[in-house]
Write an enzyme that holds these catalytic residues in place. Structure first.
Site, PDB file in Angstrom:
ATOM      1  N   ASN A   1      32.541  67.644  52.321  1.00  0.00           N
ATOM      2  CA  ASN A   1      32.504  66.209  52.639  1.00  0.00           C
ATOM      3  C   ASN A   1      31.525  65.443  51.753  1.00  0.00           C
ATOM      4  OD1 ASN A   1      34.300  66.989  54.537  1.00  0.00           O
ATOM      5  ND2 ASN A   1      32.969  66.639  56.311  1.00  0.00           N
TER       6      ASN A   1
ATOM      7  N   THR B   1      48.717  20.306  34.587  1.00  0.00           N
ATOM      8  CA  THR B   1      48.459  20.511  36.013  1.00  0.00           C
ATOM      9  C   THR B   1      49.821  20.346  36.671  1.00  0.00           C
ATOM     10  OG1 THR B   1      48.007  18.189  36.433  1.00  0.00           O
ATOM     11  CG2 THR B   1      46.105  19.538  35.899  1.00  0.00           C
ATOM     12  N   HIS B   2      50.090  21.126  37.710  1.00  0.00           N
ATOM     13  CA  HIS B   2      51.419  21.143  38.353  1.00  0.00           C
ATOM     14  C   HIS B   2      52.521  21.486  37.352  1.00  0.00           C
ATOM     15  CE1 HIS B   2      49.414  18.907  41.657  1.00  0.00           C
ATOM     16  NE2 HIS B   2      48.810  18.288  40.662  1.00  0.00           N
TER      17      HIS B   2
ATOM     18  N   SER C   1      68.390  42.852  24.630  1.00  0.00           N
ATOM     19  CA  SER C   1      69.317  42.996  25.752  1.00  0.00           C
ATOM     20  C   SER C   1      70.447  43.912  25.316  1.00  0.00           C
ATOM     21  CB  SER C   1      69.857  41.620  26.126  1.00  0.00           C
ATOM     22  OG  SER C   1      71.142  41.742  26.682  1.00  0.00           O
TER      23      SER C   1
ATOM     24  N   LYS D   1      69.004  37.972  22.495  1.00  0.00           N
ATOM     25  CA  LYS D   1      67.842  38.031  23.377  1.00  0.00           C
ATOM     26  C   LYS D   1      66.658  38.763  22.757  1.00  0.00           C
ATOM     27  CE  LYS D   1      67.437  36.950  27.211  1.00  0.00           C
ATOM     28  NZ  LYS D   1      68.023  37.497  28.446  1.00  0.00           N
TER      29      LYS D   1
ATOM     30  N   GLU E   1      56.095  40.772  31.603  1.00  0.00           N
ATOM     31  CA  GLU E   1      56.814  40.812  32.887  1.00  0.00           C
ATOM     32  C   GLU E   1      56.410  42.044  33.698  1.00  0.00           C
ATOM     33  OE1 GLU E   1      61.188  39.591  32.708  1.00  0.00           O
ATOM     34  OE2 GLU E   1      60.673  39.826  30.614  1.00  0.00           O
TER      35      GLU E   1
ATOM     36  N   GLN F   1      41.324  61.592  52.546  1.00  0.00           N
ATOM     37  CA  GLN F   1      41.879  62.234  51.359  1.00  0.00           C
ATOM     38  C   GLN F   1      42.853  61.289  50.639  1.00  0.00           C
ATOM     39  OE1 GLN F   1      42.650  66.553  51.168  1.00  0.00           O
ATOM     40  NE2 GLN F   1      44.804  66.003  51.269  1.00  0.00           N
TER      41      GLN F   1
HETATM   42  N1  ARG Z   1      40.334  67.296  49.814  1.00  0.00           N
HETATM   43  C1  ARG Z   1      39.412  66.658  50.699  1.00  0.00           C
HETATM   44  C2  ARG Z   1      39.420  65.148  50.412  1.00  0.00           C
HETATM   45  O1  ARG Z   1      39.824  64.774  49.365  1.00  0.00           O
HETATM   46  C3  ARG Z   1      38.029  67.188  50.492  1.00  0.00           C
HETATM   47  C4  ARG Z   1      37.183  67.136  51.702  1.00  0.00           C
HETATM   48  C5  ARG Z   1      37.691  68.069  52.707  1.00  0.00           C
HETATM   49  N2  ARG Z   1      36.847  68.173  53.850  1.00  0.00           N
HETATM   50  C6  ARG Z   1      37.286  68.677  54.999  1.00  0.00           C
HETATM   51  N3  ARG Z   1      36.438  68.719  55.940  1.00  0.00           N
HETATM   52  N4  ARG Z   1      38.505  69.069  55.144  1.00  0.00           N
HETATM   53  O2  ARG Z   1      39.051  64.353  51.223  1.00  0.00           O
END
Ligand code: ARG
Length: 437
Positions: free
Chosen positions: A109, A154-155, A276, A282, A289, A321
């Site tokens: 984490n 403008t506009h 085109s 064209k 675009e 994730q």
């Molecule tokens: N692949 C996870 C993500 O991108 C990594 C963290 C995973 N943590 C967990 N407690 N499962 O968020």
């Protein structure tokens, strides 16, 4: 093999494994993941949490894994759960127990949060440099047509005469703000979440400042739950990138109009236009675009991020994730657009005669006619009304302010003299407004 094997009796269902895995999206962060692990291992060794020998073995092997991935000697395992599992698994396969010690005092984490910040830091630098290049291309293009007069609108109605330089420089100013916004987002992003652990910090005597410094972060995140749960920086950058796309899209819209036969103010180089399949005459402005169209993707990425985050309880949730697909797509799209746009601007050609011709019709100098009367002591509101009557007379009798005889001016207001023709010349209208940009 997943990192969390012990608790489970069965293998993950293969389709569920695919669904759960993020490696197809996050493999691009392998350098940041390895860099983060090298800094973490060095810190663990320096704090005597792992032995110096294990620290050295981890660092050396991670270096080799990076090289192998870079030169293709090692392939990603697309069945791995994510890049973090893959690198740790590969390291352990190569050096055994030392590899298994790497994850001491951290969690995926805080690891993923750090990797993403590091990855986006580089991506921001790349986008800012492309934005600067586009600014240069626009200013250089303006310099190719010094004092080229065009109608300002403008506009989308002809309003007052301006120079092409002033018009293009409006975009240079917008892009300057884009660069500032990215810079600003980077300030809050460049803080290290490492040490937050899974959410509650860690029991090991780690040194958060040391890993932060080694990775070029400006500080450490104050709160460990916030450290792993914060994705504000993704939202901020997606928002800054959305505005980049708004600006590119507005410029695209103008280029598309200017390329039309109705305007004929500019022409794109053949290398940046398409034809085109059926209409031989064209020459289509596909590039602007597409850029205009792709702006929707980036706005969608921003909305996706906001919606993904809004109901999440603290701290990490797997929903997060999804952050990477969105923010990577936003960066990839803006990079792709800028990469194509810059040479398109560099090679486009303006047609100053046509721009001037358009500026010479449509009573674009009417404000200057009113200003002339103000110079003769007439209050602006009266001068405005008199000029309106002159314009109406010209429209009715199919004439312009330039070729209406002085006597007819004077019939509507005796304050007119022959100086009026000088006052309404387009060059003087532009010059009188002073600054060209
Ligand atoms: N692949 C996870 C993500 O991108 C990594 C963290 C995973 N943590 C967990 N407690 N499962 O968020």
């Amino acid at each position: 093999m997943p990192l969390w094997k012990g608790r489970f009796a069965k293998e993950l269902d293969p389709k569920t494994n695919d669904f759960n895995s993020s490696i197809k999206t996050d493999s691009r962060m392998f350098r940041e993941d390895i860099g983060g692990s090298v800094a973490h291992a060095a810190m663990l060794a320096s704090q005597r949490i792992i032995s110096p020998e294990d620290g050295a073995a981890i660092t050396a092997e991670l270096g080799r894994i990076r090289e192998d991935l870079e030169n293709g000697a090692l392939d990603f395992d697309w069945n791995a759960e994510d890049i973090h599992s893959f690198v740790e698994g590969e390291l352990t396969a190569r050096i055994g127990d030392a590899g298994k010690r790497l994850h001491t005092g951290r969690s995926r984490n805080d690891q993923v949060a750090a990797d993403l910040r590091l990855y986006l830091r580089e991506a921001c630098e790349e986008i800012k440099s492309l934005l600067r290049k586009l600014q240069k291309a626009l200013s250089a293009k303006a310099m190719e047509y010094p004092m080229a007069i065009m109608p300002g609108y403008t506009h989308l109605q002809r309003a007052q005469p301006i120079t092409l330089e002033r018009h293009l420089n409006a975009y240079v100013s917008m892009l300057a703000r884009d660069i500032e916004r990215i810079d600003d987002g980077q300030k809050r992003m460049n803080i290290s979440p490492l040490g937050s652990g899974a959410l509650a910090g860690t029991t090991y005597p780690i040194n958060r400042e040391m890993t932060a410094k080694a990775l070029g972060f400006d500080g450490v995140m104050f709160n460990t739950l916030d450290g792993v749960a914060d994705r504000d920086f993704c939202v901020e950058l997606a928002s800054a990138l959305s505005l980049v796309m708004v600006h590119l899209s507005r410029l695209s819209e103008e280029i598309i109009l200017w390329c039309s036969w109705e305007f004929r103010f500019c022409e794109l180089d053949d290398a940046f236009s398409t034809g085109s399949s059926i209409m031989p005459q064209k020459k289509n402005p596909d590039i602007p675009e597409l850029v205009r169209g792709k702006s929707g993707r980036v706005f969608g990425d921003l909305m996706g991020l906001l919606t993904m985050l809004k109901g999440l309880p603290l701290a990490y949730n797997k929903d997060m994730q999804e952050d990477k697909e969105a923010i990577f797509d936003a960066f990839d799209t803006v990079r792709l657009c800028l990469d194509t746009y810059i040479p398109m601007v560099e090679t486009m050609r303006f047609l100053p005669e046509n721009m001037r011709k358009a500026a010479a019709g449509g009573f674009i100098n009417a404000t200057d006619c009113a200003d002339f009367l103000v110079g003769k002591g007439i209050p602006f509101r009266d001068a405005y009304k008199i000029t309106g009557e002159i314009v109406a007379l010209c429209i009715k009798t199919n004439r312009t302010l330039e070729n209406l005889p002085l006597a007819e001016y004077q019939a509507l207001c005796p304050a007119f003299d022959k100086g009026i023709f000088d006052a309404i010349s387009l060059e003087n209208c532009v010059a009188r407004r002073g600054m060209r940009t």
